[in-house]
Motif scaffolding. Sequence first.
Motif, short mmCIF file in Angstrom:
data_model
loop_
_atom_site.label_atom_id
_atom_site.label_comp_id
_atom_site.label_asym_id
_atom_site.label_seq_id
_atom_site.Cartn_x
_atom_site.Cartn_y
_atom_site.Cartn_z
N ALA A 266 0.82 -1.22 0.00
CA ALA A 266 0.00 0.00 0.00
C ALA A 266 0.85 1.26 0.00
O ALA A 266 0.63 2.19 0.79
CB ALA A 266 -0.95 -0.01 1.20
N GLY A 267 1.84 1.30 -0.88
CA GLY A 267 2.71 2.47 -0.98
C GLY A 267 3.97 2.37 -0.16
O GLY A 267 4.97 3.04 -0.46
N ASP A 268 3.95 1.55 0.88
CA ASP A 268 5.16 1.27 1.66
C ASP A 268 5.81 0.00 1.12
O ASP A 268 5.40 -0.54 0.09
CB ASP A 268 4.82 1.11 3.14
CG ASP A 268 4.43 2.44 3.79
OD1 ASP A 268 4.82 3.49 3.24
OD2 ASP A 268 3.74 2.41 4.82
N THR A 269 6.79 -0.51 1.85
CA THR A 269 7.50 -1.71 1.43
C THR A 269 7.64 -2.68 2.59
O THR A 269 8.08 -2.28 3.68
CB THR A 269 8.91 -1.36 0.90
OG1 THR A 269 8.80 -0.47 -0.21
CG2 THR A 269 9.65 -2.62 0.46
N LEU A 270 7.26 -3.93 2.36
CA LEU A 270 7.55 -4.99 3.32
C LEU A 270 8.84 -5.67 2.90
O LEU A 270 8.98 -6.10 1.75
CB LEU A 270 6.42 -6.00 3.38
CG LEU A 270 5.17 -5.62 4.18
CD1 LEU A 270 4.17 -6.78 4.15
CD2 LEU A 270 5.53 -5.27 5.63
N MET A 271 9.79 -5.75 3.82
CA MET A 271 11.07 -6.40 3.53
C MET A 271 11.25 -7.56 4.50
O MET A 271 11.15 -7.38 5.72
CB MET A 271 12.22 -5.41 3.65
CG MET A 271 13.55 -5.98 3.16
SD MET A 271 14.81 -4.71 2.90
CE MET A 271 15.37 -4.48 4.58
N ARG A 272 11.49 -8.76 3.95
CA ARG A 272 11.67 -9.96 4.75
C ARG A 272 13.05 -10.56 4.45
O ARG A 272 13.42 -10.69 3.28
CB ARG A 272 10.59 -11.00 4.43
CG ARG A 272 9.18 -10.57 4.79
CD ARG A 272 8.20 -11.70 4.48
NE ARG A 272 6.86 -11.43 4.98
CZ ARG A 272 5.92 -10.79 4.28
NH1 ARG A 272 6.19 -10.38 3.05
NH2 ARG A 272 4.74 -10.57 4.80
N PHE A 273 13.75 -10.93 5.49
CA PHE A 273 15.04 -11.58 5.31
C PHE A 273 15.43 -12.29 6.59
O PHE A 273 14.82 -12.09 7.65
CB PHE A 273 16.13 -10.58 4.88
CG PHE A 273 16.34 -9.43 5.84
CD1 PHE A 273 17.38 -9.45 6.75
CD2 PHE A 273 15.50 -8.33 5.81
CE1 PHE A 273 17.59 -8.40 7.61
CE2 PHE A 273 15.70 -7.26 6.67
CZ PHE A 273 16.75 -7.30 7.59
N GLY A 274 16.43 -13.14 6.51
CA GLY A 274 16.90 -13.89 7.66
C GLY A 274 18.21 -13.34 8.19
O GLY A 274 18.96 -12.68 7.47
N ALA A 275 18.48 -13.62 9.47
CA ALA A 275 19.74 -13.17 10.08
C ALA A 275 20.05 -14.05 11.28
O ALA A 275 19.15 -14.52 11.98
CB ALA A 275 19.62 -11.71 10.51
N ASP A 276 21.33 -14.28 11.50
CA ASP A 276 21.76 -15.01 12.69
C ASP A 276 22.04 -14.06 13.84
O ASP A 276 21.99 -14.44 15.01
CB ASP A 276 23.01 -15.83 12.38
CG ASP A 276 22.71 -17.03 11.50
OD1 ASP A 276 21.61 -17.61 11.64
OD2 ASP A 276 23.54 -17.37 10.64
N SER A 277 22.35 -12.80 13.51
CA SER A 277 22.60 -11.77 14.52
C SER A 277 21.52 -10.70 14.41
O SER A 277 21.09 -10.36 13.30
CB SER A 277 23.98 -11.14 14.31
OG SER A 277 24.10 -9.94 15.05
N LEU A 278 21.09 -10.14 15.53
CA LEU A 278 20.09 -9.08 15.50
C LEU A 278 20.71 -7.71 15.26
O LEU A 278 19.99 -6.74 15.00
CB LEU A 278 19.30 -9.07 16.82
CG LEU A 278 18.38 -10.27 17.05
CD1 LEU A 278 17.70 -10.16 18.42
CD2 LEU A 278 17.33 -10.38 15.95
N ASP A 279 22.01 -7.60 15.36
CA ASP A 279 22.67 -6.32 15.12
C ASP A 279 22.75 -5.99 13.64
O ASP A 279 22.57 -4.84 13.23
CB ASP A 279 24.08 -6.33 15.73
CG ASP A 279 24.04 -6.41 17.24
OD1 ASP A 279 23.17 -5.73 17.84
OD2 ASP A 279 24.85 -7.14 17.82
N TRP A 280 23.02 -7.02 12.82
CA TRP A 280 23.17 -6.77 11.39
C TRP A 280 21.90 -6.22 10.75
O TRP A 280 21.96 -5.27 9.97
CB TRP A 280 23.62 -8.05 10.67
CG TRP A 280 23.79 -7.84 9.20
CD1 TRP A 280 24.88 -7.35 8.55
CD2 TRP A 280 22.80 -8.10 8.18
NE1 TRP A 280 24.65 -7.29 7.20
CE2 TRP A 280 23.39 -7.74 6.95
CE3 TRP A 280 21.50 -8.59 8.19
CZ2 TRP A 280 22.70 -7.86 5.74
CZ3 TRP A 280 20.82 -8.71 6.99
CH2 TRP A 280 21.41 -8.34 5.78
N PRO A 281 20.69 -6.76 11.06
CA PRO A 281 19.47 -6.19 10.46
C PRO A 281 19.28 -4.72 10.79
O PRO A 281 18.87 -3.93 9.93
CB PRO A 281 18.35 -7.05 11.05
CG PRO A 281 19.00 -8.32 11.42
CD PRO A 281 20.38 -7.95 11.86
#
Length: 323
Positions: A266-281
């Motif tokens: 709806a005009g914004d963007t949903l971005m999905r991805f995986g990570a082993d560390s919470l700092d990198w996202p």
Amino acid sequence: MLETSARLLQLLSLLQLRREWTGAALAERMSVTERTVRRDIGKLRTLGYPIHASPGIAGGYQLGSGAQLPPLLLDDDEALAVALGLSAVSASPVSGLGEASVRALTKLEQVLPGRLRPKFAGLRTAVTRMAAPSAPVNPEVLTALSLAITERRVVVFRYARHDGESSRRVVEPVRLVDTGRRWYLVAWDTARQDWRTFRVDRCQSVPSPRERFSARPLPARDLAAYVQKSITRSPYSHDVVVRIHAPAEEVAQLVPPNIAEVENDAGDTLMRFGADSLDWPLMHVAALGFEFEILAPPELRERALATAERLTRAAAEQTAGAE
């Protein structure tokens, strides 16, 4: 005459498609008699195509290295230019053209005249490409996989896992997927009895063809989306979902498909991805320069608050020092 010419082109196309054909198989595919196949093989030989025949029940016809290129209408320099161009595209994928270039290179190398092969090999060895963000791939690996997919043959190769450990893999290959930066192979792993996604640049040997296999139900209708999910989310400890307050077209230009899934919301963007560390996202999403919301996982919101406090203190201490 026109019917004969069309049949010769069909026969040539079939010979380029598979490594070896029996006379009976060719006759069945072309809806003609084996005698007609033998006669047409003779006509192709007179046009300069070296077609080898092996006798016996297990024998058949095989297209050899060409002595000339009459129907392609290419002179020597043009043939070298096309072969080198296709080889370059195969090694450094161009989105949307990569797999087609591999198929074309496979066909062209089969009929490349013997006098041009040393020149082609010398030019390919002499040309050095500057380092690029894409992972280098051996074109021989791609052509071998492409041919195995076409012929539906099991292949065997040495493969390096992400931790560097090498293993022998026996798979049924079904699709090559080009992400623009890397090549991936979707295949059924016979030892693990499950579907696997392999990075082609980690193949340590040229795949060797084995027996034919029967088609299986695919793991997904859209194999490109299947590969994207397997490389961006499945292997990781945390499944990250953020809403970015920017159009998906702008975000997609900053986020490669092998990093995250990007979709319009709806005009914004949903971005999905995986990570082993919470700092990198946090670092990656913040660096995009857009306002965003953290939707999952809840621990990422807690990490964002802690990081924000730490950054605020650092900025405050720097300001106090300057005074």
